[in-house]
Design an enzyme around this catalytic site. Sequence first.
Site, PDB file in Angstrom:
ATOM      1  N   ASP A 143     -47.811 -28.605  55.054  1.00 39.51           N
ATOM      2  CA  ASP A 143     -48.200 -28.487  53.649  1.00 39.51           C
ATOM      3  C   ASP A 143     -48.787 -29.828  53.241  1.00 39.51           C
ATOM      4  O   ASP A 143     -48.082 -30.839  53.264  1.00 39.51           O
ATOM      5  CB  ASP A 143     -47.003 -28.136  52.761  1.00 39.51           C
ATOM      6  N   ARG A 186     -52.596 -14.497  51.082  1.00 46.69           N
ATOM      7  CA  ARG A 186     -53.877 -14.058  50.544  1.00 46.69           C
ATOM      8  C   ARG A 186     -54.809 -13.729  51.703  1.00 46.69           C
ATOM      9  O   ARG A 186     -54.933 -14.494  52.654  1.00 46.69           O
ATOM     10  CB  ARG A 186     -54.494 -15.152  49.668  1.00 46.69           C
ATOM     11  N   GLU A 221     -59.792  -5.385  50.669  1.00 49.02           N
ATOM     12  CA  GLU A 221     -58.823  -4.285  50.665  1.00 49.02           C
ATOM     13  C   GLU A 221     -59.351  -3.126  49.824  1.00 49.02           C
ATOM     14  O   GLU A 221     -59.981  -3.357  48.790  1.00 49.02           O
ATOM     15  CB  GLU A 221     -57.483  -4.783  50.117  1.00 49.02           C
ATOM     16  N   HIS A 277     -50.507  -4.302  51.830  1.00 59.14           N
ATOM     17  CA  HIS A 277     -50.245  -5.238  50.723  1.00 59.14           C
ATOM     18  C   HIS A 277     -48.997  -4.815  49.946  1.00 59.14           C
ATOM     19  O   HIS A 277     -48.988  -4.734  48.713  1.00 59.14           O
ATOM     20  CB  HIS A 277     -51.454  -5.309  49.788  1.00 59.14           C
TER      21      HIS A 277
END
Length: 322
Positions: free
Chosen positions: A173, A234, A263, A282
């Site tokens: 990160d 995402r 999608e 999802h």
Amino acid sequence: MVRIVITDCDHDTIEPEQLAAAEAGIDLVRADSADEDAVIEAAAGADGLIVQYAPITAAVLDALPGLKVVSRYGVGVDTIDVDAAHARGVLVCNVPDYGSEDVSDHAIALALSLLRGIPRLDRRMRQGSYDVAAVKPLHRFRGRTFGVVGLGRIGRATARKARALGFEVVAHDPVVEEVPASLRGTELLSFEDILGRADVLSLHVPLTPATRHLLNSGTLSRMRPDSVVVNTGRGGVVDTEALADAIERGGILGAALDVVENEPLPPSHRLFGLSNVVLTPHTGWYSEESFTELKRRAAENAIAGSLGRTPRDVVPAAAPRT
């Protein structure tokens, strides 16, 4: 009377929102708005909006001068012009942590399903095969390396659960300099290093210009051929076609995806033909508990803002769009 409009909602019930509004003595109206004009028409005179996918643009905000708050079902606020709202004194709210446990559960479930070959074994068993040849070699989890990219709420929960299963957990990160106490012992790596080290690479970053196609043909080529990708964050973080290419040529072993770039994924897409790909539509956010919490808190944010109070979850003007 204070009025809140649900601009759009594909849920099968709005009972949690109705209960919250009734307790506060607020008029709640449900609409079905797909574009700016429909939102403006439905929300005329509204004090607050609850939004799922409808666009809340500067033009919409200008047409609703009495609006005090826009509350979104979910974490991302990419359909809302946050800066324009703040410039007009309109609060923007989201529900940033409603599904942390659920999405991290899903990430772990996808990873384990892929690593144990469960979908392939299930399909072969339905065809009459009772052997493990199709999934060899399988390896135990203990001693394997689980890489977490993004140490937000969901990333931290995923790392915690992976460690409990015996994985060695490493993380990346760019804005985290030290892992939290709950993950002490987790090694922070550069992105380049985590690509080459992880047996499982689990993605938990927002979609920003910097993270779009974070996994592409170049970065995928730096992963090991026995590694797998898990994405419950995402879809645009992964270049879908580059991922399919990498799997087909044996650059990586497989992938487990709850999200993709566009999608829904077309039924003819080649990912459906790859036996070492696990796909879900999802749904990582979903449990009955998270569903109810999402709806209740979105309503509570809208109610608080409409009444001139400070909502629990206010998105700052400079927040990145996810």
